[in-house]
Design an enzyme around this catalytic site. Sequence first.
Site, PDB file in Angstrom:
ATOM      1  N   GLY A  92     -75.087 -53.077 -44.660  1.00 27.13           N
ATOM      2  CA  GLY A  92     -75.410 -54.182 -43.752  1.00 27.13           C
ATOM      3  C   GLY A  92     -75.654 -55.499 -44.458  1.00 27.13           C
ATOM      4  O   GLY A  92     -75.322 -55.669 -45.628  1.00 27.13           O
ATOM      5  N   HIS A 112     -71.245 -59.887 -45.221  1.00 28.33           N
ATOM      6  CA  HIS A 112     -70.657 -61.171 -45.631  1.00 28.33           C
ATOM      7  C   HIS A 112     -69.144 -61.013 -45.671  1.00 28.33           C
ATOM      8  O   HIS A 112     -68.612 -59.954 -45.300  1.00 28.33           O
ATOM      9  CB  HIS A 112     -71.245 -61.606 -46.976  1.00 28.33           C
ATOM     10  CG  HIS A 112     -71.188 -60.541 -48.045  1.00 28.33           C
ATOM     11  ND1 HIS A 112     -69.994 -60.047 -48.533  1.00 28.33           N
ATOM     12  CD2 HIS A 112     -72.160 -59.843 -48.681  1.00 28.33           C
ATOM     13  CE1 HIS A 112     -70.243 -59.126 -49.449  1.00 28.33           C
ATOM     14  NE2 HIS A 112     -71.548 -58.966 -49.547  1.00 28.33           N
ATOM     15  N   GLU A 113     -68.462 -62.036 -46.180  1.00 27.61           N
ATOM     16  CA  GLU A 113     -66.993 -62.033 -46.163  1.00 27.61           C
ATOM     17  C   GLU A 113     -66.392 -60.910 -47.017  1.00 27.61           C
ATOM     18  O   GLU A 113     -65.247 -60.516 -46.805  1.00 27.61           O
ATOM     19  CB  GLU A 113     -66.442 -63.398 -46.602  1.00 27.61           C
ATOM     20  CG  GLU A 113     -66.580 -64.473 -45.523  1.00 27.61           C
ATOM     21  CD  GLU A 113     -65.919 -64.070 -44.204  1.00 27.61           C
ATOM     22  OE1 GLU A 113     -64.762 -63.612 -44.236  1.00 27.61           O
ATOM     23  OE2 GLU A 113     -66.560 -64.208 -43.144  1.00 27.61           O
ATOM     24  N   HIS A 152     -67.583 -57.768 -47.161  1.00 22.75           N
ATOM     25  CA  HIS A 152     -67.521 -56.646 -46.215  1.00 22.75           C
ATOM     26  C   HIS A 152     -66.412 -56.890 -45.190  1.00 22.75           C
ATOM     27  O   HIS A 152     -65.670 -55.983 -44.821  1.00 22.75           O
ATOM     28  CB  HIS A 152     -68.842 -56.502 -45.459  1.00 22.75           C
ATOM     29  CG  HIS A 152     -70.047 -56.237 -46.309  1.00 22.75           C
ATOM     30  ND1 HIS A 152     -71.014 -57.184 -46.531  1.00 22.75           N
ATOM     31  CD2 HIS A 152     -70.457 -55.130 -46.972  1.00 22.75           C
ATOM     32  CE1 HIS A 152     -71.977 -56.683 -47.294  1.00 22.75           C
ATOM     33  NE2 HIS A 152     -71.657 -55.435 -47.585  1.00 22.75           N
ATOM     34  N   GLN A 198     -80.178 -44.078 -52.770  1.00 24.79           N
ATOM     35  CA  GLN A 198     -79.545 -44.761 -53.896  1.00 24.79           C
ATOM     36  C   GLN A 198     -80.437 -45.826 -54.533  1.00 24.79           C
ATOM     37  O   GLN A 198     -79.996 -46.553 -55.406  1.00 24.79           O
ATOM     38  CB  GLN A 198     -78.179 -45.324 -53.498  1.00 24.79           C
ATOM     39  CG  GLN A 198     -78.212 -46.494 -52.533  1.00 24.79           C
ATOM     40  CD  GLN A 198     -76.806 -46.832 -52.064  1.00 24.79           C
ATOM     41  OE1 GLN A 198     -76.163 -46.074 -51.348  1.00 24.79           O
ATOM     42  NE2 GLN A 198     -76.299 -47.990 -52.477  1.00 24.79           N
ATOM     43  N   ASP A 242     -67.910 -53.330 -56.659  1.00 22.59           N
ATOM     44  CA  ASP A 242     -68.689 -52.193 -57.164  1.00 22.59           C
ATOM     45  C   ASP A 242     -67.705 -51.223 -57.808  1.00 22.59           C
ATOM     46  O   ASP A 242     -67.447 -50.144 -57.288  1.00 22.59           O
ATOM     47  CB  ASP A 242     -69.465 -51.550 -56.018  1.00 22.59           C
ATOM     48  CG  ASP A 242     -70.436 -52.532 -55.382  1.00 22.59           C
ATOM     49  OD1 ASP A 242     -71.540 -52.690 -55.902  1.00 22.59           O
ATOM     50  OD2 ASP A 242     -70.057 -53.184 -54.379  1.00 22.59           O
ATOM     51  N   GLN A 246     -68.754 -47.644 -58.703  1.00 19.73           N
ATOM     52  CA  GLN A 246     -68.896 -46.871 -57.459  1.00 19.73           C
ATOM     53  C   GLN A 246     -67.521 -46.431 -56.943  1.00 19.73           C
ATOM     54  O   GLN A 246     -67.325 -45.277 -56.560  1.00 19.73           O
ATOM     55  CB  GLN A 246     -69.600 -47.740 -56.414  1.00 19.73           C
ATOM     56  CG  GLN A 246     -69.535 -47.198 -55.000  1.00 19.73           C
ATOM     57  CD  GLN A 246     -70.342 -48.045 -54.040  1.00 19.73           C
ATOM     58  OE1 GLN A 246     -71.574 -47.986 -54.044  1.00 19.73           O
ATOM     59  NE2 GLN A 246     -69.691 -48.847 -53.228  1.00 19.73           N
ATOM     60  N   VAL A 279     -64.271 -60.426 -53.276  1.00 19.28           N
ATOM     61  CA  VAL A 279     -64.298 -61.712 -52.560  1.00 19.28           C
ATOM     62  C   VAL A 279     -65.411 -62.560 -53.180  1.00 19.28           C
ATOM     63  O   VAL A 279     -66.540 -62.081 -53.378  1.00 19.28           O
ATOM     64  CB  VAL A 279     -64.548 -61.505 -51.053  1.00 19.28           C
ATOM     65  CG1 VAL A 279     -64.626 -62.850 -50.330  1.00 19.28           C
ATOM     66  CG2 VAL A 279     -63.438 -60.646 -50.451  1.00 19.28           C
ATOM     67  N   ARG A 289     -77.282 -59.211 -52.053  1.00 15.68           N
ATOM     68  CA  ARG A 289     -78.435 -59.516 -52.912  1.00 15.68           C
ATOM     69  C   ARG A 289     -78.428 -60.964 -53.414  1.00 15.68           C
ATOM     70  O   ARG A 289     -79.411 -61.388 -54.035  1.00 15.68           O
ATOM     71  CB  ARG A 289     -78.493 -58.552 -54.092  1.00 15.68           C
ATOM     72  CG  ARG A 289     -78.933 -57.143 -53.702  1.00 15.68           C
ATOM     73  CD  ARG A 289     -79.230 -56.304 -54.933  1.00 15.68           C
ATOM     74  NE  ARG A 289     -79.904 -55.061 -54.611  1.00 15.68           N
ATOM     75  CZ  ARG A 289     -79.299 -53.875 -54.516  1.00 15.68           C
ATOM     76  NH1 ARG A 289     -77.993 -53.787 -54.686  1.00 15.68           N
ATOM     77  NH2 ARG A 289     -79.993 -52.785 -54.232  1.00 15.68           N
TER      78      ARG A 289
HETATM   79  P1  AMP Z   1     -72.861 -52.783 -49.761  1.00 16.74           P
HETATM   80  O1  AMP Z   1     -73.230 -53.163 -48.350  1.00 16.74           O
HETATM   81  O2  AMP Z   1     -73.330 -53.752 -50.771  1.00 16.74           O
HETATM   82  O3  AMP Z   1     -73.188 -51.347 -50.062  1.00 16.74           O
HETATM   83  O4  AMP Z   1     -71.271 -52.889 -49.812  1.00 16.74           O
HETATM   84  C1  AMP Z   1     -70.466 -52.192 -48.908  1.00 16.74           C
HETATM   85  C2  AMP Z   1     -69.030 -52.272 -49.367  1.00 16.74           C
HETATM   86  O5  AMP Z   1     -68.607 -53.636 -49.429  1.00 16.74           O
HETATM   87  C3  AMP Z   1     -68.836 -51.686 -50.775  1.00 16.74           C
HETATM   88  O6  AMP Z   1     -67.633 -50.941 -50.834  1.00 16.74           O
HETATM   89  C4  AMP Z   1     -68.775 -52.919 -51.625  1.00 16.74           C
HETATM   90  O7  AMP Z   1     -68.043 -52.745 -52.821  1.00 16.74           O
HETATM   91  C5  AMP Z   1     -68.063 -53.889 -50.703  1.00 16.74           C
HETATM   92  N1  AMP Z   1     -68.332 -55.267 -51.131  1.00 16.74           N
HETATM   93  C6  AMP Z   1     -69.549 -55.854 -51.325  1.00 16.74           C
HETATM   94  N2  AMP Z   1     -69.397 -57.107 -51.804  1.00 16.74           N
HETATM   95  C7  AMP Z   1     -68.064 -57.320 -51.920  1.00 16.74           C
HETATM   96  C8  AMP Z   1     -67.270 -58.421 -52.364  1.00 16.74           C
HETATM   97  N3  AMP Z   1     -67.813 -59.558 -52.795  1.00 16.74           N
HETATM   98  N4  AMP Z   1     -65.919 -58.280 -52.352  1.00 16.74           N
HETATM   99  C9  AMP Z   1     -65.349 -57.126 -51.935  1.00 16.74           C
HETATM  100  N5  AMP Z   1     -66.045 -56.060 -51.501  1.00 16.74           N
HETATM  101  C10 AMP Z   1     -67.384 -56.144 -51.494  1.00 16.74           C
END
Ligand code: AMP
Length: 281
Positions: A31, A34-35, A37, A61, A150, A153, A176, A187
């Site tokens: 959640g 942002h762009e 996601h 995690q 990530d 991951q 992105v 974050r």
């Molecule tokens: P998170 O909500 O941070 O767990 O991220 C959810 C998914 O969005 C994960 O697969 C992240 O790698 C991806 N994600 C987060 N930030 C970015 C970004 N700047 N560019 C591309 N994918 C992202």
Amino acid sequence: MEIFETVAEIRNTVKKWKKNGLTVGLVPTMGYLHEGHASLVKESVRNNDKTVVSVFVNPAQFGPGEDLASYPRDFGRDKAMLEALGADAVFHPSADEIYGGNPLTKVYVEEMSSVLCGKTRPVHFGGVAAVVSKLFNIISPDKAYFGLKDYQQFRIICKMARDLNFDIEIIGMPIVRDKDGLALSSRNVYLKPEEREAALSLNKSLGIAEKMAENGERSAAKIINAVKSAIEAYAAAKIDYVNIVDPENLKDIDTLTGPSALMLAVYVGNARLIDNRIIGS
Ligand code: AMP
């Protein structure tokens, strides 16, 4: 767009879709969207009949003393964004719905989970593997979308899916970035305005490394030193690690002989930032 809070309800809905021959894409998130996601959701909507986005701040995690309690949340805004992007369902379970019943089963991808971010965050990737394997079993998507931001991951999930025979295509989507080059992250809200410049040292140093590799530098140590100097030029930036690794098994390499993953984690104020680039390709 429908919101589901229980495993039984989302499962029933997906089962009905599949009975009708529809394909399903899954985008797991924590959640505060942002762009970055959004790029994953758009790709899923483009390539599947139905898209499920999970919004779940996964307690498993986060290690002791990490930011589980303060992790940014805004489900109202997330819902509006997902609706506009054309997602079909949001899975937004409670921690009890996911981890109730005293689970005793661990999912842990050896070797790849204890290096890089796994050194400072020893429980992190076990928690990621646990929740993603649960989501895979609950939703049974045809395709699942992860960001290359990530990178560790992403590789761990690919290996887990292969090791455990999940019949799911794992898709990695490009990083992105903001206009100034900072990789988008939920974050980033922890960064104070005056810390922004130090935060930009990550992307800048990746650019320096990329140029060195393009110009024929093959020594990982030399590239790592240049990256470290570029980051250490900012007093507010404290390096956790800079490594160059094999892009599949994440093992350190000494000499670049093909595409190699330059991996960074840097503390800037209260934020721990990660970034990466494939160099030498
Ligand atoms: P998170 O909500 O941070 O767990 O991220 C959810 C998914 O969005 C994960 O697969 C992240 O790698 C991806 N994600 C987060 N930030 C970015 C970004 N700047 N560019 C591309 N994918 C992202």
